[in-house]
Write a protein that holds these residues in place. Sequence first.
Motif, short mmCIF file in Angstrom:
data_model
loop_
_atom_site.label_atom_id
_atom_site.label_comp_id
_atom_site.label_asym_id
_atom_site.label_seq_id
_atom_site.Cartn_x
_atom_site.Cartn_y
_atom_site.Cartn_z
N GLY A 167 0.88 -1.22 0.13
CA GLY A 167 0.01 0.01 -0.10
C GLY A 167 0.86 1.29 -0.12
O GLY A 167 0.46 2.24 0.39
N THR A 185 2.60 -0.46 -7.05
CA THR A 185 2.01 -0.81 -8.24
C THR A 185 1.52 0.48 -8.99
O THR A 185 1.61 0.58 -10.25
CB THR A 185 0.84 -1.83 -7.84
N ARG A 235 -10.71 10.27 -5.43
CA ARG A 235 -10.63 8.75 -6.23
C ARG A 235 -11.96 8.06 -5.50
O ARG A 235 -12.75 7.24 -6.44
CB ARG A 235 -9.43 8.29 -6.09
N ARG A 237 -3.35 1.48 2.21
CA ARG A 237 -4.40 0.62 1.65
C ARG A 237 -5.62 0.41 2.53
O ARG A 237 -6.69 0.85 2.14
CB ARG A 237 -3.95 -0.73 1.20
P1 ADP Z 1 1.43 -1.29 -3.30
O1 ADP Z 1 1.68 -1.75 -4.78
O2 ADP Z 1 2.75 -0.89 -2.98
O3 ADP Z 1 1.13 -2.34 -2.35
P2 ADP Z 1 -0.61 0.38 -4.56
O4 ADP Z 1 0.30 0.85 -5.57
O5 ADP Z 1 -1.36 -0.86 -4.74
O6 ADP Z 1 0.45 -0.16 -3.28
O7 ADP Z 1 -1.23 1.58 -3.65
C1 ADP Z 1 -2.35 1.53 -2.84
C2 ADP Z 1 -3.21 2.42 -3.10
O8 ADP Z 1 -2.53 3.80 -2.41
C3 ADP Z 1 -3.27 2.98 -4.44
O9 ADP Z 1 -4.50 3.41 -4.65
C4 ADP Z 1 -2.36 4.24 -4.49
O10 ADP Z 1 -2.66 4.99 -5.70
C5 ADP Z 1 -2.46 4.97 -3.40
N1 ADP Z 1 -1.15 5.55 -2.95
C6 ADP Z 1 -0.07 4.94 -2.41
N2 ADP Z 1 1.05 6.00 -2.21
C7 ADP Z 1 0.52 7.13 -2.71
C8 ADP Z 1 1.02 8.42 -2.81
N3 ADP Z 1 2.35 8.79 -2.50
N4 ADP Z 1 0.20 9.52 -3.19
C9 ADP Z 1 -0.93 8.95 -3.66
N5 ADP Z 1 -1.43 7.64 -3.67
C10 ADP Z 1 -0.86 6.88 -3.06
#
Ligand code: ADP
Length: 889
Positions: A413, A417, A564, A597
Amino acid sequence: MAESVELPGRLAILPFRNKVLLPGAIIRIRCTSPSSVKLVEQELWQREEKGIIGILPVRDAAVEAPSAGSTSSAGGGTNLGERSSKTQEETSDSHKLGGKNQQEVIHWHNRGVAARALHLSRGVEKPSGRVTYIVVLEGLCRFSVQELSTRGTYYTARITPLEMAKAEMDQVEQDPDFVALSRQFKATAMELISVLEQKQKTGGRTKVLLETVPVHKLADIFVASFEINFEEQLCMLDSVDVKVRLSKATELVDRHLQSIRVAEKITQKVEGQLSKSQKEFLLRQQMRAIKEELGDNDDEEDDVAALERKMQDAGMPANIWKHAQRELRRLKKMQPQQPGYNSSRVYLELLADLPWQTASEERELDLKAAKERLDIDHYGLAKVKKRIIEYLAVRKLKPDARGPVLCFVGPPGVGKTSLASSIAAALGRKFIRISLGGVKDEADIRGHRRTYIGSMPGRLIDGLKRVGVCNPVMLLDEIDKTGSDVRGDPASALLEVLDPEQNKTFNDHYLNLPFDLSKVIFVATANRVQPIPPALLDRMEVIELPGYTPEEKLRIAMRHLLPRVLDQHGLSFDFLQIPEAMVKLVIQRYTREAGVRNLERNLAALARAAAVRVAERDHAVPLTKDVQRLDSPLLDGRLADEAEVEMEVIPIGVDNHDISNAFRVASPFIVDETMLEKVLGPPKYDDKETAERVATPGVSVGLVWTAFGGEVQFVEATAMGGKGELHLTGQLGDVIKESAQIALTWVRARATELKLTTAVESNLLEGRDVHIHFPAGAVPKDGPSAGVTLVTSLVSLFSQRRVRADTAMTGEMTLRGLVLPVGGVKDKVLAAHRYGIKRVILPERNFKDLAEVPAAVLSSLEILLAKRMEDVLEQAFEGGCPWRQHSKL
Ligand code: ADP
């Protein structure tokens, strides 16, 4: 049938919006609006004799007359409303129909029809108790309005009847023009009746009408019986002159007749076609049955031909095409029922579907735009963004550069990704995520050989088929979660994938053909670096994403997550507002994670709750309140069985205000603490947790590093009667077990110095066992960094003094009491901050790692550096270490 009636000089007026009642027509209406209910009550219901009211058409402001001439051509009709709007000041304000919020002028027609109630019924709606009336009205004769005024809630008008006197009528009947016109009308009407009777096979009752009713009345009755538009209805109403009326009615009846004929023709044609297609269907079914019987199957042939076409279009390289053709020839020779036919087909389908040449067009990389995109999508992460931009810049200068594969490492989170998908967006390429979590079988990466039953291509080839281009950005998600067992080593297959030398000819076992992966941009993610095999790690450049501080989370939530989440639930800030203070509470009380997350999930839960409320409120808006369309009167019904025509009266000037009120968007929901608890439940975390848990001696607070980022880990020690044994629980690995042994040995060796025993020679474990437990017993734990925490907990146990609740620690310890540095300092410090801990004891040699910790976090913590175990103990206890305290005395 309506005989001549004496009309009073003043009539109560029931307005009909965009609808005309003609003399001789019978209509059933439901009155629901207060004004029409009042009118019916006073003018019809409460009267002994049958009451007469006036029906006056009004033109909705939305329905503009198409041309000025159309209403006035026949009888010179004008609009009363326009006149009344000029004299609005003298007349009552009820002329401004629709209330204050409706500025448009509603046009009253200046001619109407007097109507008599044939039947009345009263109803009371439950549970509102609203009174409604159903009234059956018969149109009697035309009148013109001299003056319109209000009586209470409804209108009345001073009128003049427009019917001709008997003598006048007799005179007209002598007129040869009139005779010719009435003959023509009757002939047309007769024709219509015959057509309808033929269609409905009904008896000749309607023909009797033609003989008994005067022709000028017949004209109205006929026209009222079928649907014509409002303008034509008005025109008919305005036809006061009987000759004009007859010729207009003849025209309309004739048109209706023609339309019936055309409709009939169409029906006949359609019926013919239907039976033809049904016949065809039957024949086809039979043909298929015969073919099946004979073993012929055209469908299959068609399918194979389609497959061949698809293969030709797939743009396979020459050697692949040769192989595919060989396979196709084999397929063509097989019978569909034959074993192997299906697997061969599925294989060829895959060959045809794979993007051998298809690529997403890479646009000229605009670094500035890429940077903007990264900034728009992600808050903070300045270092990471900078590295991504560098990576993109190198790609721009040398597109085929064999740079390292980027690997984002961090707890869940934190945006790994979404960063990868931003890279794809910046490059204008498609994005595909391949999940490698739990992949233990090499075949998952490389596919099974086709000799296996149920064999499939590996995840990479499958992913490429799904994405449909050969140059996507491919995210190898959770690359640290691949493990190896007897079924092979997925990591070695990945090694081939990531090696630019080898991935030009990646060999999937199922495909059994080389596929060029060199155009794919690989990006990987992992929670931790350690489990990644060194050879694989060597191909990647690790970019660490630590967790976020509560302040960063708040910014991310307000700027990114909240808009969002609202959008995903079809809401906007007009409906739901979550103030910053509430988001802060969600962060503090409901989430204790490194990423965002769970925070996003909790916000989504709030949005869902709000969406339910908004949707419920929408439901209450009376969208169709009293605005039903009028049913079309049918000639057949009126003429054959005198059936009533159902119609709804549209209330004017009374309920519009209510309706617009209901439409208005009410104020948004503002989430407060009560709603927070209602939706998310009671708070899950608070700052008091640590204090409660270290309330007894023997418990200390450690900082550990897990796949979810830094965590606070309590260590509990207790002693009981026994034989001097050490018991360890909490799913501990070998390293941590050894740490516990070392800790116990160290404490025993210094028992006297630490004033834990009085006699120099006495054994600390004399007659007792020690049990150390790491709570959250279901989670496996290992690593050396719990050394100092273990010692602290044992010293606390034996000295029966409590460890400070505001202090957490981490550090490996040697047998001689030196504190050695540990990894993951940044995440551990962030975790301590999240738990509300104020002091953190770290190995002195970890001082350099503090540079990576955000300044905001550092400023809220007291960092205490320890070189030896004694330094740790000095800081861990209130008032310092036991022996120091003693020496002070
Ligand atoms: P991971 O792949 O690290 O487990 P994700 O990329 O799925 O995490 O991110 C989880 C959610 O948090 C997504 O909706 C992402 O857009 C949001 N998010 C995480 N870091 C940020 C950030 N620095 N700014 C804006 N949104 C973020």
